[in-house]
Design a protein around this motif. Sequence first.
Motif, short mmCIF file in Angstrom:
data_model
loop_
_atom_site.label_atom_id
_atom_site.label_comp_id
_atom_site.label_asym_id
_atom_site.label_seq_id
_atom_site.Cartn_x
_atom_site.Cartn_y
_atom_site.Cartn_z
N HIS A 65 49.10 73.20 7.65
CA HIS A 65 48.29 72.00 7.48
C HIS A 65 47.46 71.81 8.75
O HIS A 65 47.88 72.19 9.85
N VAL A 66 46.28 71.18 8.59
CA VAL A 66 45.37 71.01 9.71
C VAL A 66 44.91 69.56 9.78
O VAL A 66 44.55 68.95 8.76
N ILE A 67 44.92 69.01 10.99
CA ILE A 67 44.43 67.66 11.26
C ILE A 67 43.32 67.76 12.29
O ILE A 67 43.43 68.52 13.25
N ALA A 68 42.22 67.00 12.07
CA ALA A 68 41.12 66.97 13.03
C ALA A 68 40.73 65.53 13.29
O ALA A 68 40.35 64.79 12.37
N ASP A 69 40.84 65.11 14.57
CA ASP A 69 40.46 63.77 15.00
C ASP A 69 39.30 63.87 15.97
O ASP A 69 39.36 64.63 16.94
N VAL A 70 38.24 63.11 15.74
CA VAL A 70 37.10 63.12 16.65
C VAL A 70 37.33 62.09 17.75
O VAL A 70 37.82 60.99 17.50
N SER A 71 36.99 62.49 19.02
CA SER A 71 37.16 61.55 20.13
C SER A 71 35.87 61.33 20.90
O SER A 71 35.82 60.49 21.79
N GLY A 72 34.79 62.10 20.59
CA GLY A 72 33.53 61.90 21.26
C GLY A 72 32.55 62.99 20.92
O GLY A 72 32.86 63.91 20.15
N TYR A 73 31.37 62.90 21.50
CA TYR A 73 30.33 63.89 21.22
C TYR A 73 29.39 64.01 22.41
O TYR A 73 29.32 63.14 23.28
N PHE A 74 28.66 65.12 22.44
CA PHE A 74 27.63 65.36 23.44
C PHE A 74 26.25 65.28 22.79
O PHE A 74 26.05 65.75 21.66
N SER A 75 25.32 64.69 23.54
CA SER A 75 23.94 64.57 23.07
C SER A 75 23.04 64.33 24.27
O SER A 75 23.48 64.35 25.42
N THR A 76 21.75 64.08 24.01
CA THR A 76 20.83 63.81 25.12
C THR A 76 21.07 62.43 25.71
O THR A 76 20.66 62.16 26.84
N SER A 77 21.70 61.54 24.98
CA SER A 77 22.05 60.23 25.52
C SER A 77 23.46 60.30 26.08
O SER A 77 24.01 61.38 26.27
N GLY A 78 24.08 59.17 26.33
CA GLY A 78 25.44 59.16 26.86
C GLY A 78 25.48 59.19 28.36
O GLY A 78 24.50 58.85 29.05
N SER A 79 26.61 59.65 28.92
CA SER A 79 26.84 59.58 30.36
C SER A 79 27.20 60.95 30.90
O SER A 79 27.72 61.81 30.19
N ALA A 80 26.92 61.13 32.21
CA ALA A 80 27.22 62.40 32.87
C ALA A 80 28.70 62.47 33.23
O ALA A 80 29.42 61.47 33.21
N PHE A 81 29.13 63.67 33.62
CA PHE A 81 30.54 63.95 33.90
C PHE A 81 30.73 64.28 35.37
O PHE A 81 29.90 64.94 35.98
#
Length: 1013
Positions: free
Chosen positions: A886-902
């Motif tokens: 069985h497989v579970i997938a939970d999304v916690s965020g994404y990368f794009s041109t907006s957002g914040s740096a790391f």
Amino acid sequence: MTEHQFLGERFCMAKKVHAAPGRPGPAAGKTGRRARVIMAASTAVVALTVVTATANSAVAQGGTAGSNAPKRIGTAPRAPAGATATGATASGTTLHLSVNLAPRDPQSLADFVTAVSTPGNSLYHHYLAKGQFASVFGPTQATITEVSQALKTAGLTPGKVSSDGLSIPVTATAAKASHAFDTGFRNIRLKDGTTDYLNTSAPALPGYVAASVTGIVGLSNFNAITSHHSAVRSASKPSAAAGRSSNTVAPHAYSPGLCSDITSPFPGSIDGTDYYSPGKLAGAYKMTSSATAGAGQTVAVFELENVDAASIAAYQSCVGTNTSVSNVFVDTTSGAGAPPTDGSVGVESALDIEDLIGLVPGASIIDYQGPDATSATDQNVIDVYQRMVTDDQAQVISTSWGECEGVESSATANAENTIFAEAATQGQSVVAASGDSGSSDCYYQNGSTAKAVDDPASQPYVTGVGGTTMTTSGSTTTQKTWNVNGGATGGGASSRWAPVVYQGGIAATTKRAVPDVSALADPYTGYPIYYQDDARSTNPSPDIIGGTSGAAPTWAAAIVQANAGTACQANGQVGFLNNALYKAARSSYPTNFWDVTSGNNSVYATGFTAAAGYDQVTGLGSPKETGLTTALCAAKGTAATGASTFHPLSSPKRLLDTRNGTGWGLSSIPSTKPLVAGGTAPVKVEGVGGIPSSGVTGVVLNLTVTGTTGAGSVIAWADGTRKPSTSNLNWTGASQTIAASATVKVAGDGVVDLYTNSATHLIADVQGYYTSGTTGSNYTALTPARLLDTRSKVGIPTNTKISNAVVSLKVRGHGGVPTGATSVVLNLTATQTVGGGYLEAYPEGATRPTASNVNWSATGTTIPNLVVVPIGSDGNVSLYVHGTSHVIADVSGYFSTSGSAFDTVTPLRLLDTRKTTPLGSGKTLALQISGADAIPTGVKAVVLTVTVTGTTGSGYLTAWADGGSRPTASNLNWVKGKTISNQVIVPVGSNGKVDFYTNSTTNVIADVAGYIG
């Protein structure tokens, strides 16, 4: 504030030390020298980590911290084999002791040495100034005062602390020392008739000061230190005729060759075949040969015998040099001891000094001379080394003297270790001969044929130098291992020192491997020198000498030439050699080293065999000076950059796989051996697999262990920086296959280090990387949401297990992921598995990669892993299941041109409930993020490695921003008894906190890797 003051403040801050989960609980006969035959003072040798050896690891029973109850430091020596007791030592016998103190923060000292000696580090070649060590890393004045007062209270009279703060001298009678340290003394008679004394038990000090003391040297007066030179007198190597002319050597103009006075006694012998003149030797190793080579540099030699000035003068007259040679006497006076006239005393010092004169005639040479080796004590040896370092006059220190590790006491080894670390902070290079008894270095000390190596060549902050046989025929010069007529290059694995990071991926040993490098040592093709032998002449006589005693100063000369070159003049002297040395091997081995691939060092027992690349016979090989100078004199480091943007890879790239040699060891010499317990694998990131060759600040790796041999853990960190006490991947037994994602800071050299405390194969796949520019993507954290759960028809119209099939997962427009997202961060979980298998995530429409994201090896497994995967052009990602699960997938965020740096940070443990109380079933714990490990206020998300251990049943953990509602998604899932880790990128609440919830009682550990601001 000066630069050095800043460095001192930076590295003297006390650091928290935490255990990493995973156990669970993450962390030839010698010529010219009388060799005493003694058994190792079979002190239980303490396994010490590089420069973290404090009295805490050596103290035996007794007392609690801070109490007055006595604590034993180290262990008592045993009487040598064949020795007989001759009664108690006279109470009035005078002992010259040193109470050796631990640095104020051993870990900070180790960190600084790594930083200043690792190319690419921001502190590379930013050394301490002369005399600064005491104030930066030496024990505090309060510690010195406290230890001194304890000694006074015990009836002793401590002397003035050494200038580096590391030792307090004490002169006392045996009676007073016996009372002060709670030990007796007895005399012993050795096989050769010599009478010595030794202490009958380990010394004791009050508990409140014992932790500040690494050992007390001088409680016994026997030692087995010897020089490592070897001479040949045979028909194939004629010696000077007895009664040779007493005329002095006629002066000659400088030439890289030799005058006829030194070559004429060897008719038919050929330069480059039967011996090597300085010019031939320099040419073989691509070194400069000129009268000014080494100009402006100073090299120091360690000696325990008188130097014959006439021999040095004869050699200088022969080669036409005028090199400055001066003497510093330590614990002795000029002229004391045996005269250098018998063909024994003075040979070693003549070889060391004359070899240096021939190769670096423009340098200055300082001979640091202690008492004769036949009477020198361990205290004398320590005194000479300490003087060489605290004087800080020489950029390079060469020693051709040593003793096997099994003979040397832990107190002496610990004292040496700190002194050599001090040398490294000041930019001093230390090279040492690896010994002439092959793999059985203790043979001449105690008759043992067991594998053993020589000290100080095995010291972690010393470059150990082995020996070769070299010969030239026409235009071809060849080298093989030196092993001739009972003399052979020393090499093997230390019995004392833990594996060193700089040998990771090159020396697959469970301890520090010896030697590091090699050079000419065979006396049949050796060094022509002058020395005194009154049986042959009343004046200095020529002879051809060898042994690793010649190889060590040859490498010292190579370092001196590098230091004198324009690159080092601009960027700082070489300093501690080994970090840069092994990096040079990894980056361009054939350019920097002359590989020695034939021969062995089996003399008294089976030893080791030379092979392509590194081996425990000749190390990395001999120098190719031109290439090495470039590698060792790289530019000083610059400060690291801050915020970074992300660049996903369209398909994961495999950087390391120890099963088939990918990325392992020397690039041209793959190995298929697992990573040993305590071993480190350096992994090149920059310039590999589509990653830029510079400017990378962090990397997202998927780490997999397979073929595990027991419980263990993996730690990932930036090469050239301190190994953290955090962990990234944990497992609980043998024959497991487990993966975990890790975000790792990348240092200036573009390398990350992977350490495991348990033998295992290790795989590293890169998913993406961060750079300091703005060309990449920024991150947006989401409240975790479930996109797929095959158990309950979430994201899929069936609730059956997936078996060897691909699941198409809709991402854009789901769970808060916008249409402009380029990559998504998913927490994938395999559960209710059947047999072994793995899961791969990749952008839909792309070719399925060969790298996996989640791995399992047994039925009934529940295991998670965080993945960063590019989104396909249709807005989906594909999940391929190999096997059944069985497989579970939970999304916690994404990368794009907006957002914040790391921003990456040095990993730090923020939470460990093992030190308090486990997190109970159904309970929530709030963890402060802002303000920890220099994380500022206002951060939007934090990157954590979260581990559960001591699990009491099956369960899951969920992380979310404090102040918000607990999501239905999970970050970790486990079954009873497992230790599981997973990377978590979790939003941070407005109050700077994140929450953890578990539905089953367990211990929770959280290590920070970076933040999104």
